[in-house]
Design a protein around this motif. Structure first.
Motif, PDB file in Angstrom:
ATOM      1  N   PRO A  64       0.833  -1.204   0.000  1.00  0.00           N
ATOM      2  CA  PRO A  64       0.000   0.000   0.000  1.00  0.00           C
ATOM      3  C   PRO A  64       0.868   1.255   0.000  1.00  0.00           C
ATOM      4  O   PRO A  64       1.946   1.269   0.612  1.00  0.00           O
ATOM      5  CB  PRO A  64      -0.807  -0.110   1.294  1.00  0.00           C
ATOM      6  N   LYS A  65       0.401   2.297  -0.665  1.00  0.00           N
ATOM      7  CA  LYS A  65       1.209   3.519  -0.761  1.00  0.00           C
ATOM      8  C   LYS A  65       1.480   4.113   0.611  1.00  0.00           C
ATOM      9  O   LYS A  65       2.494   4.785   0.817  1.00  0.00           O
ATOM     10  CB  LYS A  65       0.518   4.540  -1.656  1.00  0.00           C
TER      11      LYS A  65
ATOM     12  N   GLU B  72       2.934  -3.897 -12.064  1.00  0.00           N
ATOM     13  CA  GLU B  72       2.740  -2.452 -12.161  1.00  0.00           C
ATOM     14  C   GLU B  72       3.051  -1.705 -10.871  1.00  0.00           C
ATOM     15  O   GLU B  72       3.304  -0.498 -10.901  1.00  0.00           O
ATOM     16  CB  GLU B  72       1.301  -2.154 -12.606  1.00  0.00           C
ATOM     17  N   PHE B  73       3.039  -2.413  -9.739  1.00  0.00           N
ATOM     18  CA  PHE B  73       3.312  -1.748  -8.466  1.00  0.00           C
ATOM     19  C   PHE B  73       4.477  -2.381  -7.712  1.00  0.00           C
ATOM     20  O   PHE B  73       5.388  -1.690  -7.273  1.00  0.00           O
ATOM     21  CB  PHE B  73       2.047  -1.745  -7.596  1.00  0.00           C
ATOM     22  N   GLY B  74       4.440  -3.710  -7.540  1.00  0.00           N
ATOM     23  CA  GLY B  74       5.483  -4.364  -6.761  1.00  0.00           C
ATOM     24  C   GLY B  74       6.861  -4.267  -7.375  1.00  0.00           C
ATOM     25  O   GLY B  74       7.822  -3.827  -6.723  1.00  0.00           O
TER      26      GLY B  74
ATOM     27  N   ASP C 121      -6.488   2.147  -7.177  1.00  0.00           N
ATOM     28  CA  ASP C 121      -5.667   1.363  -8.106  1.00  0.00           C
ATOM     29  C   ASP C 121      -6.132  -0.085  -8.146  1.00  0.00           C
ATOM     30  O   ASP C 121      -6.248  -0.687  -9.219  1.00  0.00           O
ATOM     31  CB  ASP C 121      -4.196   1.405  -7.686  1.00  0.00           C
ATOM     32  N   TYR C 122      -6.377  -0.656  -6.976  1.00  0.00           N
ATOM     33  CA  TYR C 122      -6.801  -2.055  -6.906  1.00  0.00           C
ATOM     34  C   TYR C 122      -8.152  -2.238  -7.594  1.00  0.00           C
ATOM     35  O   TYR C 122      -8.323  -3.165  -8.407  1.00  0.00           O
ATOM     36  CB  TYR C 122      -6.870  -2.498  -5.451  1.00  0.00           C
TER      37      TYR C 122
ATOM     38  N   GLU D  19     -11.369  -4.168 -12.337  1.00  0.00           N
ATOM     39  CA  GLU D  19     -12.374  -3.896 -13.365  1.00  0.00           C
ATOM     40  C   GLU D  19     -11.788  -4.010 -14.769  1.00  0.00           C
ATOM     41  O   GLU D  19     -12.459  -4.473 -15.699  1.00  0.00           O
ATOM     42  CB  GLU D  19     -12.981  -2.515 -13.140  1.00  0.00           C
ATOM     43  N   GLU D  20     -10.533  -3.630 -14.935  1.00  0.00           N
ATOM     44  CA  GLU D  20      -9.893  -3.798 -16.239  1.00  0.00           C
ATOM     45  C   GLU D  20      -9.755  -5.273 -16.581  1.00  0.00           C
ATOM     46  O   GLU D  20      -9.964  -5.685 -17.727  1.00  0.00           O
ATOM     47  CB  GLU D  20      -8.524  -3.117 -16.238  1.00  0.00           C
TER      48      GLU D  20
END
Length: 583
Positions: A278-279, A401-403, A413-414, A419-420
Motif C-alpha cells: 500500500p502507498k 505495475e506496483f510491486g 488502483d486495486y 475492473e480492467e
C-alpha cells in the motif's frame, strides 16, 4: 556504517546484551530510533518497554548525556565525538512468529524488536555479529559474510530478517526455477522430508507460475516447532518465521495441514505486502502508525490464496480445501461485526484493536472477511470473462505495475485493475463487500453457484446457541459463563456477558449438561450469578435460528457447465474418481 552485536551471559534470565557502534556522526547531537511496530502486525507494540540498562559512551569509554524524547526515541549529545556506542539489555521472552526468544539451547531474534538506528543512517549498509557457541549454526535470509556475522543492505533489510541460531537446526533445500528454497526446523521434531519437500515444491511452483517472476534470489522457511499447541506465522523480505506445536504431532494430518497452510500463505506474502505494498507503507515509518485501508488485499487475498493454491496445486483434495474454507466462514460468523464495520474500515482499525477480540460486534477480521471477499472476486471475474481471466491476472498486474517498480498502490488502483481484468464494472461489489456492511451471503451464494457449489446454512451444533442466541466462554470450560450474546436475540433481553449460569429449571448445571437440560423445552428458567448476585431469568425461543454455521458444498445437481467452471477454478475434477473394488 552501523555495527550491531548481540550476546548473552545467562540464557535463563532471558536478557540479550545489545551493543550498537555508530560512526560518521556530524553535529552536536544524534537521534536514535527503536521501531514502535513490526511489519506483518499492524499495531503499535512499543518494543522499548523491553529495554533495560540503556547507556551511551564515547570511544574512550566516557558516558555521553542522553534523554528520551518519545517512548522509543533518544537524543544523545555527541560532545564533539564522531563515533559512539549504545548498550542495553533486551528481554527476549516472547515465543511467537513476531517475537524473540533466548534459551540455553537456541536463540531466536526478530531484529525489529531490539535494534535501533541512528537518524540519517537508515539507508547505510550494516552488520550484525553474534557471540554464540562456536558450534551453533544460523538460519537467516541474510548472508553470513563471516562466521556468525550477518550483512544487511540497510536498516530495513536488517530488521526484516529474523534468525534462529542453534546446534540442532535441521535443514533441507529444494529448487524451483533455479531459486533455492531453504526449509529449517528448530525443535524436538522429526520432519518427514520425503513428504514435506514434494508438497512445498508443488505450491511453490504454482505461485511462481501465477506471478511469473520471484522478488528475491532465495527464500527461507524458519520453523520453530514447540512442545505445546501453538500456531503463528509472519512474513519477511525473503523468509518467514512459523511457530507451531505440539512437536510430536508435526507429521500427523491435523498439524501437518497447518504447516502446509501457513507456509503457502507466508510465501505468497513475498509478493503481496512485502513488494506489492500500500502507498501508505512505502516506505515503512517505524515511528508511528502506518494507517491503510487495504488489509483486504494484503491479508485477505493472501489468506484466500494460502489454502486455495494448495488445492490448485494438488497438495490438498477438494474436501480438504473446503474444510479450510468452512473454518474461515465459521470464524467470520462468530459475531455480528460485519453489520457494523466494513473490511476496509476494519483494516484502518487494526492499529486500534485489530488483533484483539475487542468489544462485541464492532468489526470484522481482514483475514476472514478479506478471504471471503477475494473468493467472491475471483469467481466474479471468472464469470464475467467466461474463465478467460481471474484474480490471478489482477495479482500478476499488481506485481508488475506496483510491486516490481516499487510503487505503492491505492484502493482506487486495486479497484481499477480488477475492473480492467474483469471487463465490467465492479462498483457494486466494492461498495457492498469492501466498503459496506452487506451480509457476505448475498455475494458468496451466487458466486459459488457459478462453480456448481452451494452455501449451506445450518443450525449451530449446540442448540442453545441456535435457539436463544448465546455462547459460553470457551476459555472457561469448567464453568458455564456467558461469552457472547447475539443482539436482539431472546438471550439479549435476559443475559449478559460474564453471567455465570448455575441452574436450568431448578436443575444444577454440571458436567456440561446444559445442552440436555434445555432440549425440547419451550421456555426455560435460568438461575445465574451476575456480579456475585443471584438472579433468575426466563428465556423463550422466538423461532429464529441464531449463530448458524455456514459451509460450502458441491451441488449434486450441478450442470456440466458448472462442473467445467469448477475444474477451471480448482484444477480438480468436480466428481472425484470412484475407488476400485476392494479398496
Amino acid at each position: 556504517m552501523p555495527h550491531y552485536h548481540l550476546s548473552f551471559q545467562n540464557p535463563l534470565s532471558g536478557f540479550l546484551q545489545v551493543r550498537t557502534s555508530i560512526e560518521n556522526i556530524i553535529g552536536p547531537e544524534v537521534y536514535l530510533q527503536l521501531p514502535a511496530w513490526r511489519p506483518g502486525r499492524y499495531e503499535l507494540q512499543n518494543f522499548a518497554q523491553k529495554l533495560q540498562a540503556f547507556e551511551v559512551t564515547a570511544p574512550d569509554g566516557s558516558p555521553l548525556p542522553f534523554k528520551k524524547v518519545t517512548k522509543d526515541r533518544w537524543q544523545v549529545e555527541t560532545k564533539g565525538n564522531q563515533a559512539l556506542e549504545v548498550r542495553y539489555n533486551f528481554y527476549a521472552r516472547q515465543m511467537d512468529g513476531g517475537g524473540s526468544w533466548l534459551s540455553s539451547d537456541f536463540l531466536y531474534v526478530n531484529p525489529v524488536n531490539c535494534l535501533l538506528t541512528p537518524e540519517g543512517q537508515e539507508q547505510e549498509a550494516c552488520t550484525l555479529s553474534l557471540t554464540i557457541p562456536e558450534e551453533w549454526e544460523i538460519a537467516c535470509g541474510l548472508p553470513e559474510t563471516e562466521r556468525h556475522t550477518l550483512q544487511a543492505l540497510n536498516f530495513d533489510h536488517l530488521v526484516d530478517s529474523p534468525f534462529i541460531a542453534s546446534a540442532t537446526l535441521q535443514h533441507e533445500v529444494y529448487e524451483e526455477q533455479g531459486i533455492p528454497f531453504h526449509v529449517w526446523f528448530q525443535g524436538d521434531c522429526t520432519p518427514d522430508w520425503k513428504q514435506i519437500l514434494p508438497h512445498f515444491k508443488e505450491f511453490t511452483k504454482e505461485q511462481l507460475a501465477l506471478f511469473q517472476t520471484f522478488p528475491v534470489k532465495d527464500y527461507h522457511f524458519l520453523n520453530i516447532i514447540l512442545p505445546y499447541t501453538h500456531y503463528h506465522g509472519v512474513e519477511h523480505l525473503n523468509s518467514t518465521v512459523i511457530t507451531l506445536g505440539p512437536s510430536e504431532q508435526l507429521m500427523l494430518p491435523a498439524l501437518y495441514k497447518e504447516l502446509l497452510g501457513v507456509s503457502c500463505h507466508e510465501l505468497f506474502h513475498t509478493w503481496n505486502i512485502k513488494q506489492i505494498r500500500p502507498k501508505e507503507m512505502l516506505p515503512y515509518d517505524f515511528t508511528r502508525e502506518n494507517y491503510f485501508r487495504t488489509g483486504y488485499v494484503a491479508e485477505g487475498v493472501t489468506t484466500y490464496y494460502g489454502d486455495y493454491l494448495l488445492a490448485r496445486s494438488g497438495v490438498f483434495t477438494t474436501d480438504q480445501y473446503f474444510q479450510e474454507l468452512n473454518t474461515v466462514l465459521k470464524r467470520h460468523s462468530i459475531d455480528q461485526g460485519e453489520a457494523n464495520l466494513s473490511v476496509a474500515d476494519s483494516s484502518f482499525d487494526t492499529w486500534l484493536d485489530g488483533y484483539k477480540p475487542g468489544i462485541p460486534d464492532r468489526k470484522v477480521s481482514i483475514y476472514h472477511k478479506g478471504c471471503i471477499a477475494a473468493l467472491v472476486l475471483d469467481l466474479e471475474i471468472r464469470r464475467a470473462t467466461q474463465n478467460a481471466r481471474s484474480l490471478d491476472d489482477v495479482m500478476r498486474r499488481m506485481w508488475q505495475e506496483f510491486g516490481q517498480p516499487g510503487i505503492g498502490y491505492s484502493e482506487a488502483d486495486y479497484q481499477r485493475l480488477t475492473e480492467e481484468v474483469a471487463g465490467v464494472s465492479l462498483e457494486q461489489y466494492f461498495q457492498e463487500m469492501i466498503f459496506g456492511t452487506v451480509p457476505f451471503e448475498k455475494w458468496l451464494t451466487p458466486a459459488l453457484e457459478y462453480v456448481g457449489c452451494s452455501l449451506e446454512k445450518e443450525p449451530a451444533v449446540l442448540s442453545y446457541e441456535s435457539t436463544y442466541g448465546f455462547r459460553l466462554n470457551a476459555a472457561m470450560p469448567t464453568s458455564s459463563v456467558i461469552g457472547y450474546v447475539v443482539p436482539n436475540s431472546p438471550a439479549s433481553t435476559a443475559l449478559s456477558v460474564d453471567d455465570e449460569l448455575i441452574a436450568i429449571n431448578g436443575r444444577k448445571l454440571e458436567n456440561s449438561n446444559l445442552q440436555n437440560l434445555i432440549k425440547g423445552q419451550s421456555e426455560i428458567e435460568v438461575t445465574l450469578f451476575r456480579q456475585k448476585t443471584l438472579k433468575t431469568v426466563k428465556l423463550k425461543p422466538d423461532g429464529t435460528v441464531y449463530l448458524p454455521q455456514y459451509c460450502v458444498k458441491k451441488n449434486p445437481k450441478a450442470s456440466a457447465e458448472q462442473q467445467a467452471n469448477f475444474k477451471h477454478w480448482l484444477k480438480q475434477d468436480f466428481k472425484e474418481p470412484e475407488k476400485a473394488s476392494g479398496e
